[in-house]
Design a protein around this motif. Sequence first.
Motif, PDB file in Angstrom:
ATOM      1  N   ALA A 102      -9.870  14.687  -8.191  1.00 39.02           N
ATOM      2  CA  ALA A 102     -10.451  13.410  -8.595  1.00 39.02           C
ATOM      3  C   ALA A 102     -11.503  13.612  -9.673  1.00 39.02           C
ATOM      4  CB  ALA A 102     -11.065  12.707  -7.381  1.00 39.02           C
ATOM      5  N   LYS A 152     -10.649   8.720  -9.105  1.00 38.66           N
ATOM      6  CA  LYS A 152     -11.567   8.269  -8.056  1.00 38.66           C
ATOM      7  C   LYS A 152     -12.107   6.890  -8.410  1.00 38.66           C
ATOM      8  CE  LYS A 152     -15.818  10.453  -9.795  1.00 38.66           C
ATOM      9  NZ  LYS A 152     -15.273  11.025 -11.033  1.00 38.66           N
ATOM     10  N   VAL A 153     -12.616   6.220  -7.400  1.00 35.04           N
ATOM     11  CA  VAL A 153     -13.194   4.895  -7.594  1.00 35.04           C
ATOM     12  C   VAL A 153     -14.314   4.985  -8.632  1.00 35.04           C
ATOM     13  CG1 VAL A 153     -14.496   3.030  -6.505  1.00 35.04           C
ATOM     14  CG2 VAL A 153     -12.613   4.115  -5.275  1.00 35.04           C
ATOM     15  N   ALA A 168     -10.279   2.591  -3.193  1.00 32.18           N
ATOM     16  CA  ALA A 168      -9.523   3.790  -2.835  1.00 32.18           C
ATOM     17  C   ALA A 168      -8.163   3.403  -2.261  1.00 32.18           C
ATOM     18  CB  ALA A 168     -10.308   4.615  -1.826  1.00 32.18           C
ATOM     19  N   VAL A 201      -6.027   7.016  -5.607  1.00 36.31           N
ATOM     20  CA  VAL A 201      -7.454   6.823  -5.897  1.00 36.31           C
ATOM     21  C   VAL A 201      -8.272   7.234  -4.667  1.00 36.31           C
ATOM     22  CG1 VAL A 201      -9.215   5.187  -6.645  1.00 36.31           C
ATOM     23  CG2 VAL A 201      -6.839   4.883  -7.390  1.00 36.31           C
ATOM     24  N   THR A 202      -9.206   8.148  -4.852  1.00 35.37           N
ATOM     25  CA  THR A 202     -10.089   8.595  -3.762  1.00 35.37           C
ATOM     26  C   THR A 202     -11.456   7.940  -3.915  1.00 35.37           C
ATOM     27  OG1 THR A 202     -10.775  10.520  -5.043  1.00 35.37           O
ATOM     28  CG2 THR A 202      -8.894  10.797  -3.572  1.00 35.37           C
ATOM     29  N   ALA A 203     -12.211   7.947  -2.833  1.00 35.40           N
ATOM     30  CA  ALA A 203     -13.541   7.332  -2.865  1.00 35.40           C
ATOM     31  C   ALA A 203     -14.441   8.076  -3.835  1.00 35.40           C
ATOM     32  CB  ALA A 203     -14.157   7.345  -1.477  1.00 35.40           C
TER      33      ALA A 203
END
Length: 416
Positions: free
Chosen positions: A7, A53-54, A129, A164-166
């Motif tokens: 990310a 990522k976010v 996410a 999409v990850t935090a």
Amino acid sequence: MLAGAAALLGVTAGQAQAAEVSYATHCVPPSGVGLPEIDGTTKVDITAPATAKVGDTVDVVWKFTQAASKNPDIIDLPANSVQPSGTLKAAGAQSTDIAMTGPRENPAIPKGGDMVLSDMKGTLKLTAAGQVTLTPDAYVVNALGTNTTCTPSETVQSAATITVTAGDGSSSASPDPSGSGSQSPSASASASASAGTSESPSASASATGDADGQTDFTGKVVDIPYTCDSPLGVKKATSPIQINAKKDGGSYDLTVQFKKSVMDSPIDIPAGKVKPTMQVVLGGADSGSVKVEGPLNAEAIPQGDPIEIPDLVGTYKPGATGESTLSPGVLTIEAMGTTTTCTPDSTAVSLTLDTDEQASGASGGSSSSSTSTSGGLAETGAENHASLKALGLVAGTAVLLGAAVFTFMPGRRHVR
């Protein structure tokens, strides 16, 4: 940990290997060109980062692997004359429309050749996410100020997915080498072409010289409404026109001038591609017509510059004795391999001459033109070459090129 590293890398991470998406498309050509609505097939690849990522802003590319048409056997499309724009739909973890725009970049496309559309680019700011899918939607093809609008006629499969990850609360924008922003989709602005009435003064005709030996005759400016018939449609336009004459023995050297420019060139037009001719209508004591013409454009016309056409010139040999009138008649524009014919809805007398009948004069027929069309501008004695509304280009070239973009070869015609 590995996911976090991926990310952090953002757009430098491995890009999604998007499979080609093919979908049925319904396209509506520019209005007023006489073409039916068309059903064809669009094939595209959508490329985006596989992970992010976010808070990231990622670049997305829409590549046409097959346009839904071939260029019809009507006209060669010039280089850099076609521009696509469209909408890519994001769904899943977040839902939004992504504006996609491509540059006006294409190779010259010959008649019958495969259509080539540039890659479209856009950006997406990630806000949640999860899995975000990207699916092609409607798009517009702009050619010389005319738009063809294409919409999916079936459910389209997603073409790419971003995991999409935090985020950590900070926003790490992805690089945007294309410079494309997230802006609402729209085709490039149409060429400005108003067909309004001329503001030029319609002064009375005048002459220089003594009463028995006048040599120079100046006509009045008259506004002539034209209906222009191109291979693909009909357009109307009004142009202010003035007819002047210089006596040469028993004949007259005519100069026809267009007094107002109301259209800029929608593309780069090469030298030697635009040629106008007109039939000047005789009345009063005389009858018939006189052909006047201008040379091919000696220089290339850059996109956005006024289309300037030199004075149209020819020789009038009177076929009758008395007061003979001269009025603008049929205008013909040969441009980019097409011919557009503009016929006056009504005409008006620009110049009246006191003529003496000459052997083999015009009465009832056509007076031959003595214009030279080789090389540069015609030698007319006028230093100012007025800008023309490009009646032929308004009715023909611009509309023709725009309409030609999506006359689909595969697929079938839409039946109402």
